[in-house]
Design an enzyme around this catalytic site. Sequence first.
Site, short mmCIF file in Angstrom:
data_model
loop_
_atom_site.label_atom_id
_atom_site.label_comp_id
_atom_site.label_asym_id
_atom_site.label_seq_id
_atom_site.Cartn_x
_atom_site.Cartn_y
_atom_site.Cartn_z
N TYR A 181 33.69 -1.99 30.29
CA TYR A 181 34.55 -0.96 29.71
C TYR A 181 36.00 -1.46 29.73
CZ TYR A 181 36.90 3.61 29.31
OH TYR A 181 37.70 4.66 28.94
N GLY B 276 47.69 4.80 27.34
CA GLY B 276 46.75 3.75 27.70
C GLY B 276 45.30 4.20 27.56
N ARG C 81 54.41 0.73 29.17
CA ARG C 81 53.75 1.57 30.19
C ARG C 81 53.82 3.03 29.79
NH1 ARG C 81 55.42 1.23 36.51
NH2 ARG C 81 57.33 2.29 35.85
N TYR D 236 38.49 -0.23 32.21
CA TYR D 236 38.35 -0.68 33.61
C TYR D 236 38.65 -2.18 33.60
CZ TYR D 236 36.03 3.78 34.65
OH TYR D 236 35.74 5.11 34.81
P1 FDA Z 1 49.19 2.07 31.57
O1 FDA Z 1 50.51 2.64 31.26
O2 FDA Z 1 49.08 1.17 32.73
O3 FDA Z 1 48.62 1.39 30.26
C1 FDA Z 1 47.36 0.74 30.22
C2 FDA Z 1 47.36 -0.30 29.10
O4 FDA Z 1 47.71 0.31 27.85
C3 FDA Z 1 48.41 -1.39 29.31
O5 FDA Z 1 47.95 -2.58 28.69
C4 FDA Z 1 49.61 -0.87 28.56
O6 FDA Z 1 50.52 -1.89 28.20
C5 FDA Z 1 48.96 -0.21 27.36
N1 FDA Z 1 49.73 0.91 26.85
C6 FDA Z 1 50.20 1.96 27.55
N2 FDA Z 1 50.82 2.81 26.74
C7 FDA Z 1 50.75 2.31 25.50
C8 FDA Z 1 51.23 2.75 24.24
N3 FDA Z 1 51.90 3.90 24.12
N4 FDA Z 1 51.01 1.99 23.15
C9 FDA Z 1 50.33 0.81 23.26
N5 FDA Z 1 49.85 0.35 24.44
C10 FDA Z 1 50.06 1.09 25.55
N6 FDA Z 1 39.38 6.01 32.33
C11 FDA Z 1 38.53 6.87 31.72
O7 FDA Z 1 38.13 6.61 30.59
N7 FDA Z 1 38.13 8.00 32.35
C12 FDA Z 1 38.55 8.34 33.59
O8 FDA Z 1 38.15 9.37 34.12
C13 FDA Z 1 39.47 7.45 34.24
N8 FDA Z 1 39.93 7.72 35.50
C14 FDA Z 1 40.85 6.86 36.10
C15 FDA Z 1 41.33 7.15 37.38
C16 FDA Z 1 42.23 6.29 37.98
C17 FDA Z 1 42.77 6.63 39.35
C18 FDA Z 1 42.65 5.12 37.32
C19 FDA Z 1 43.61 4.18 37.98
C20 FDA Z 1 42.17 4.84 36.04
C21 FDA Z 1 41.26 5.69 35.43
N9 FDA Z 1 40.75 5.41 34.17
C22 FDA Z 1 39.87 6.29 33.58
C23 FDA Z 1 41.15 4.18 33.47
C24 FDA Z 1 42.30 4.48 32.51
O9 FDA Z 1 41.79 5.14 31.37
C25 FDA Z 1 43.00 3.19 32.07
O10 FDA Z 1 43.49 2.51 33.18
C26 FDA Z 1 44.11 3.49 31.06
O11 FDA Z 1 44.40 2.33 30.32
C27 FDA Z 1 45.35 3.98 31.75
O12 FDA Z 1 46.30 4.45 30.84
P2 FDA Z 1 47.81 4.65 31.37
O13 FDA Z 1 48.64 5.01 30.22
O14 FDA Z 1 47.81 5.54 32.56
O15 FDA Z 1 48.12 3.21 31.91
#
Ligand code: FDA
Length: 536
Positions: A473, A178, A103, A476
């Site tokens: 995408y 992510g 995460r 999403y």
């Molecule tokens: P999270 O930590 O949940 O990781 C997402 C995925 O990536 C999981 O499978 C995780 O295991 C994996 N992962 C995380 N860190 C990693 C690492 N260091 N190495 C390998 N794998 C890893 N998208 C977009 O393109 N433009 C936008 O404007 C938005 N806006 C937006 C708003 C809101 C409110 C949400 C909930 C989501 C978006 N998104 C978005 C989608 C967003 O880009 C997508 O959900 C990402 O995967 C989130 O990354 P996080 O690190 O926050 O999530």
Amino acid sequence: MDTAHPSFPILVALFVLLLGVTSSQPYEEFLQCLEFHDSNITSIVYTRANSSFSSLLESSIRNPRFDTSATPKPLLIFTPRQISHIESAIRCSRAHRIQIRVRSGGHDYEGLSYSTDQNSSFLLLDLIRFRNISIDLAQQTAWIQPAVTTGELYYRIAEKSSILAFPSGICPTVGLGGQISGGGWGTLLRKYGLAADNVLDATVIDAKGRILNRASMGEDLFWAIRGGGGNTFGIVIAWKIKLVPVPATVTACTVTRTLEQNATEIVHRWQYVVDKLPNDVFFMVVLNSVANPVQANATTIQASFNSLYLGGIEGLIPMMDAKFPDLGLRRENCVEMSWAKSILYFAGFPLNSPLESLLDRTISATGSAKFKGKSDYVKEPIPISGFEGIWEKLKEVGVQTGGLILASYGGKMSEIPESSIPFPHRAGNIYQVEEVAFWVEDGVEAADGYLNWLRGLYEYMTPYVSKNPREAYANYRDLDIGRNGGGGEGDYRRARSWGSSYYKNNFDRLVRVKTAVDPANFFRNEQSIPPLSSWR
Ligand code: FDA
């Protein structure tokens, strides 16, 4: 983050009690393995018995839909402080066959970074302490760690320069670990493409626990990690990104129109214009049901046209008058500001919000609402009758509980070849659609109601969106379009259906890279790319 911890033997004993002797065995051995590598490491391992476990787990849950007592929880949370801790976690997890979920920002649409849709046991590797940003102004590059949020990055760039930016997402709390792993689009996509298009190098720890950079990982793996999905090829511990130039002043505008104000015709017309506008213009339309401003106790549909222009109002208004007069854009609809401030504007902050709001990781774009999103790509304009059907769908749910977000493509997105990185949705797309449902009610029944509504809307959209495959995408994430088996066990043939929606013809190359770098499928989740050995 550090709290008082029971000593290691007590911690193990609690764990044994919690799990029962047989099921705790691998975890006990896992903890011993970690301690063997670093005797201080257990202070950053949180068991369910630890008083901080729940708050730590919840601290980065960005979809309350996956924060219920029924949501499967990790057995351990591990918050590494340094790279060697991650190496140890990988080595020990492999040795003791413990699944890892990684995460960064916790925004995964289906909660897969901190949960599973199966009841399989897993370790949550929370990278929350990996938040360094190092900007090289002279080279216009930066090294960023994965738990850095887009907002933090934009703020730190703005501190140093008002004419540099990075083309990542709009919501400021999303983690770059992510986001870049799945693409990452924002208001600069028509000018510079995606975040993943602007990655120059990366540091990754692979399934063998090796630390790799671009040169040592090779171009195949470097290609795969820029959009091929998170938790699949390794753990990204840093990205080197290219900063991009923006003018010191940009213009953000909002025009809202209801059905009574010709919204249907204007949205319809928007489709013929939007992908052909100069690359300096980004346009997004949010469609939802609202209280009717002129009729009590009635609803109507509102189209909110949000645009960003990389320049001042003086340049924008005559251009829009010439190219999209139907919108009737006026100066009073627009505000000039810095690019960093425009992120707050698009994220819905009040105009006078301080730039420091970008640093707030805790604010939620969806408040306490649970949500589900789905995505589509539109290649031919939707006819008026198609929009009329969408309005009927939107009227079926309450005000502001369901909607569509249309984001303009064209420009740089059409110039980048489909195979440049795993994200394939390039030339030929007019716009991307996100269909979304939000709800605050608790319980399965309420959730099912909204989920069924969203699935009905998605079904309705079928004739109007991309086909063979119906593109989606990857960021999403939508488990409705397919999933791996229990706990992420991959199956190439099953994965091909959702894999080609996310990656089109790039899916097979992703499978080849996965097979080469992680044949045992150590990094996996319900939608990770399976290795070829999984072909059954
Ligand atoms: P999270 O930590 O949940 O990781 C997402 C995925 O990536 C999981 O499978 C995780 O295991 C994996 N992962 C995380 N860190 C990693 C690492 N260091 N190495 C390998 N794998 C890893 N998208 C977009 O393109 N433009 C936008 O404007 C938005 N806006 C937006 C708003 C809101 C409110 C949400 C909930 C989501 C978006 N998104 C978005 C989608 C967003 O880009 C997508 O959900 C990402 O995967 C989130 O990354 P996080 O690190 O926050 O999530």
